[in-house]
Design an enzyme around this catalytic site. Structure first.
Site, PDB file in Angstrom:
ATOM      1  N   CYS A  42       0.938  -1.392  -0.078  1.00  0.00           N
ATOM      2  CA  CYS A  42      -0.007  -0.063   0.075  1.00  0.00           C
ATOM      3  C   CYS A  42       1.061   1.225   0.056  1.00  0.00           C
ATOM      4  O   CYS A  42       0.481   2.105  -0.826  1.00  0.00           O
ATOM      5  CB  CYS A  42      -0.980   0.063   1.184  1.00  0.00           C
ATOM      6  SG  CYS A  42      -2.156   1.310   1.205  1.00  0.00           S
ATOM      7  N   CYS A  47      -1.798   1.760  -3.036  1.00  0.00           N
ATOM      8  CA  CYS A  47      -2.523   2.463  -2.645  1.00  0.00           C
ATOM      9  C   CYS A  47      -2.117   4.167  -2.708  1.00  0.00           C
ATOM     10  O   CYS A  47      -2.706   5.109  -3.490  1.00  0.00           O
ATOM     11  CB  CYS A  47      -3.180   2.378  -1.459  1.00  0.00           C
ATOM     12  SG  CYS A  47      -3.547   0.801  -0.938  1.00  0.00           S
ATOM     13  N   LYS A  50      -0.121   5.310  -6.050  1.00  0.00           N
ATOM     14  CA  LYS A  50      -1.212   5.431  -7.186  1.00  0.00           C
ATOM     15  C   LYS A  50      -2.017   6.601  -6.919  1.00  0.00           C
ATOM     16  O   LYS A  50      -2.381   7.243  -8.057  1.00  0.00           O
ATOM     17  CB  LYS A  50      -1.885   3.899  -7.124  1.00  0.00           C
ATOM     18  CG  LYS A  50      -2.841   3.951  -7.929  1.00  0.00           C
ATOM     19  CD  LYS A  50      -3.453   2.354  -8.228  1.00  0.00           C
ATOM     20  CE  LYS A  50      -4.168   2.234  -6.858  1.00  0.00           C
ATOM     21  NZ  LYS A  50      -4.751   0.787  -6.735  1.00  0.00           N
ATOM     22  N   TYR A 176      -9.853  -3.042 -10.792  1.00  0.00           N
ATOM     23  CA  TYR A 176      -9.557  -1.784 -10.315  1.00  0.00           C
ATOM     24  C   TYR A 176      -8.141  -1.341 -10.541  1.00  0.00           C
ATOM     25  O   TYR A 176      -7.905  -0.095 -11.081  1.00  0.00           O
ATOM     26  CB  TYR A 176      -9.887  -1.580  -8.986  1.00  0.00           C
ATOM     27  CG  TYR A 176      -9.205  -2.288  -7.938  1.00  0.00           C
ATOM     28  CD1 TYR A 176      -8.141  -1.343  -7.489  1.00  0.00           C
ATOM     29  CD2 TYR A 176      -9.163  -3.615  -7.565  1.00  0.00           C
ATOM     30  CE1 TYR A 176      -7.126  -2.061  -6.370  1.00  0.00           C
ATOM     31  CE2 TYR A 176      -8.204  -4.216  -6.585  1.00  0.00           C
ATOM     32  CZ  TYR A 176      -7.396  -3.417  -6.158  1.00  0.00           C
ATOM     33  OH  TYR A 176      -6.358  -3.830  -5.059  1.00  0.00           O
ATOM     34  N   GLU A 180      -7.888   2.144 -12.936  1.00  0.00           N
ATOM     35  CA  GLU A 180      -6.879   3.223 -12.323  1.00  0.00           C
ATOM     36  C   GLU A 180      -5.691   3.688 -13.262  1.00  0.00           C
ATOM     37  O   GLU A 180      -5.558   4.896 -13.388  1.00  0.00           O
ATOM     38  CB  GLU A 180      -6.552   2.757 -11.029  1.00  0.00           C
ATOM     39  CG  GLU A 180      -7.818   2.973 -10.012  1.00  0.00           C
ATOM     40  CD  GLU A 180      -7.335   2.265  -8.613  1.00  0.00           C
ATOM     41  OE1 GLU A 180      -8.319   2.639  -7.712  1.00  0.00           O
ATOM     42  OE2 GLU A 180      -6.490   1.598  -8.299  1.00  0.00           O
ATOM     43  N   HIS A 438     -26.449  21.438  -0.174  1.00  0.00           N
ATOM     44  CA  HIS A 438     -26.719  21.953  -1.481  1.00  0.00           C
ATOM     45  C   HIS A 438     -26.012  23.361  -1.822  1.00  0.00           C
ATOM     46  O   HIS A 438     -25.591  24.061  -0.679  1.00  0.00           O
ATOM     47  CB  HIS A 438     -28.185  22.449  -1.525  1.00  0.00           C
ATOM     48  CG  HIS A 438     -28.860  22.941  -2.781  1.00  0.00           C
ATOM     49  ND1 HIS A 438     -28.791  22.247  -3.952  1.00  0.00           N
ATOM     50  CD2 HIS A 438     -28.826  24.281  -3.209  1.00  0.00           C
ATOM     51  CE1 HIS A 438     -29.337  22.949  -4.959  1.00  0.00           C
ATOM     52  NE2 HIS A 438     -29.245  24.085  -4.382  1.00  0.00           N
ATOM     53  N   GLU A 443     -26.020  15.244  -2.365  1.00  0.00           N
ATOM     54  CA  GLU A 443     -27.522  15.561  -1.909  1.00  0.00           C
ATOM     55  C   GLU A 443     -28.342  14.260  -2.806  1.00  0.00           C
ATOM     56  O   GLU A 443     -29.624  14.355  -2.264  1.00  0.00           O
ATOM     57  CB  GLU A 443     -27.863  16.741  -2.046  1.00  0.00           C
ATOM     58  CG  GLU A 443     -27.987  17.321  -3.427  1.00  0.00           C
ATOM     59  CD  GLU A 443     -28.590  18.892  -3.453  1.00  0.00           C
ATOM     60  OE1 GLU A 443     -29.333  19.232  -2.810  1.00  0.00           O
ATOM     61  OE2 GLU A 443     -27.827  19.805  -4.340  1.00  0.00           O
TER      62      GLU A 443
END
Length: 456
Positions: A42, A47, A50, A176, A180, A438, A443
């Protein structure tokens, strides 16, 4: 019998570091062996670097979008060595932090790869170490299929240290990591093709999410080719190993590219551990463990990607904490793998938690779906044609939300909060009673009023 250590940990990745550090803080005498850099996949080749590359590549799209907001970007230039080397400096900083954490906790760090001698003994650099308990947390490694010319491809490991950025790249895979890196290369103005042998990328994700994301990847500039696979790879110039490659596909077509990245999955990194000597058994290539991460040998435990349950850094850390709780508190509870929030840092990103529509159907759940896609406010001025998608699954039996899925900007950040809601058992009525922020994309998750008309 006395041993040198109460606990010997093999692998200083996220899970191994957490387990060794907490065990030491609770009184265990602990050593950890790591043959590479502290922090594991990682921190060093996963992770963290990357995500830094994703940040860097997003500017490629951002500069184009900025024009609609009045910014002039005529002289924009990109320098690959700057991004690559700044990334490396940050990783080295993190390596130091991990070392400091372990040392402060009283954990002895042994530099080298460990292998088993017996159920209580490991060998590192020719030296034997004994421990009452041994924890294997060595993670996983990239899998590259055995095809002609495989020696001319790179894995995700090498992508972080390329000498130069290619002009044309081929990314092989549909998971993934593949999507990515395809997004990273595309964002850095590399002509990028993503090829996958299946019908759609991101197998295991909600089908609507897969279809929507794939279309957005194409719109961003990635050449997505499905039902496509490579037969062989050759060098255009036999004397230029780092030069242009000639790819021959299964259908006989050929193409020349500068770089071929195989992102075709990861497998438990058990090579060289000599597990047989300790009586540790494998199951489908991964170390076999029970609910308390005990292997087939009572004194040896394993967690993280090497046991191949859920290959995510936070899961490895959570498993380490569950193991510590079992050892020190006698907690018999199993680690909970349900409703794990997940993000794919593709461009656009994906966030998901809970069940996909297909999983809900397989479980025989009576559910309804709320779904929308829209053009985010940002792109009404940027001129971009990117769209976002959101989807809720609700159990009709108790009104609980059982799945949240999103494709679009900040999906990973948004899905983290929704993960808490689903873990807490929030209902659709709870979502409806929540005031939306908002104006924001998030939302939309609390303003769904009508279920999808799709037949269930």
């Amino acid at each position: 019998m006395s041993y040198q250590y109460d606990l010997f940990v093999i692998g200083a990745g996220s899970g191994g570091v957490r387990a060794s550090r907490i065990a030491a803080s609770k009184g265990y005498k602990v050593a950890v062996a790591e043959g590479s850099a502290l922090g594991g996949t990682c921190v060093n080749i996963g992770c963290v670097p990357k995500k830094l590359f994703v940040y860097g590549s997003e500017y490629g799209h951002g500069f184009d979008e900025a024009k609609g907001f009045g910014w002039s970007t005529d002289k924009v230039e990109f320098d690959w060595p700057t991004l690559r080397d700044n990334k490396t400096k940050e990783i080295e900083r993190l390596n130091g932090i991990y070392g400091t954490m372990l040392e402060k906790a009283g954990v002895e760090i042994i530099n080298g790869y460990a292998k088993f001698i017996d159920a209580h003994t490991v060998e590192v650099n020719g030296v034997h170490y004994t421990a009452e308990k041994i924890l294997v947390a060595v993670g996983a490694k990239p899998f590259i299929p055995d095809i002609q010319g495989a020696e001319f491809v790179v894995s995700s490991n090498e992508m972080f240290f390329l000498e130069q950025l290619p002009k044309k790249a081929l990314v092989v895979g549909g998971g993934y990591i593949a999507v990515e890196f395809a997004g990273i290369l595309n964002g850095l103005n590399v002509e990028t093709s993503l090829i996958y042998r299946g019908d759609q990328v991101l197998r295991g994700f909600d089908q609507d999410i897969r279809d929507f994301a794939s279309n957005e990847y194409k719109k961003s500039g990635i050449d997505v080719r499905l039902n496509t696979d490579i037969a062989k790879i050759e060098l255009v110039d036999a004397n230029q190993r780092e030069g242009e490659k000639l790819v021959t596909f299964q259908d006989g077509r050929t193409e020349k590219v500068d770089l071929i990245l195989y992102a075709t999955g990861r497998v438990p990194n058990t090579d060289g551990l000599n597990l047989d000597a300790a009586g540790v058994e494998l199951e489908k290539g991964a170390i076999k463990v029970n609910k308390h991460f005990k292997t087939t040998t009572d004194t040896i435990f394993a967690l993280g990607d090497v046991i191949n349950r859920v290959q995510l850094t936070p899961v490895a850390i959570g498993e380490a904490m569950a193991l510590i709780s079992y050892w020190f508190d006698g907690n018999e509870a199993e680690y909970d793998y349900d409703n794990i929030p997940t993000a794919v840092f593709s461009q656009p990103p994906i966030g998901t938690v809970g069940l996909s529509e297909e999983e809900a159907e397989q479980r025989g759940i009576d559910f309804r779906v709320y779904q929308t896609d829209f053009r985010a406010m940002k792109h009404t001025i940027s001129g971009g044609d990117a769209r976002s998608m959101m989807k809720l699954l609700v159990n009709n039996a108790d009104d609980k939300v059982i799945g949240c899925h999103m494709v679009g900007d900040y999906a990973g950040e948004i899905i983290q909060g929704l993960g808490i809601a689903i873990k807490a058992g929030a209902t659709k009525a709870d979502f409806d009673a929540t005031v939306g922020v908002h104006p924001s994309s998030a939302e939309e998750f609390v303003t769904f009023s009508e279920a999808s008309l799709k037949k269930r």
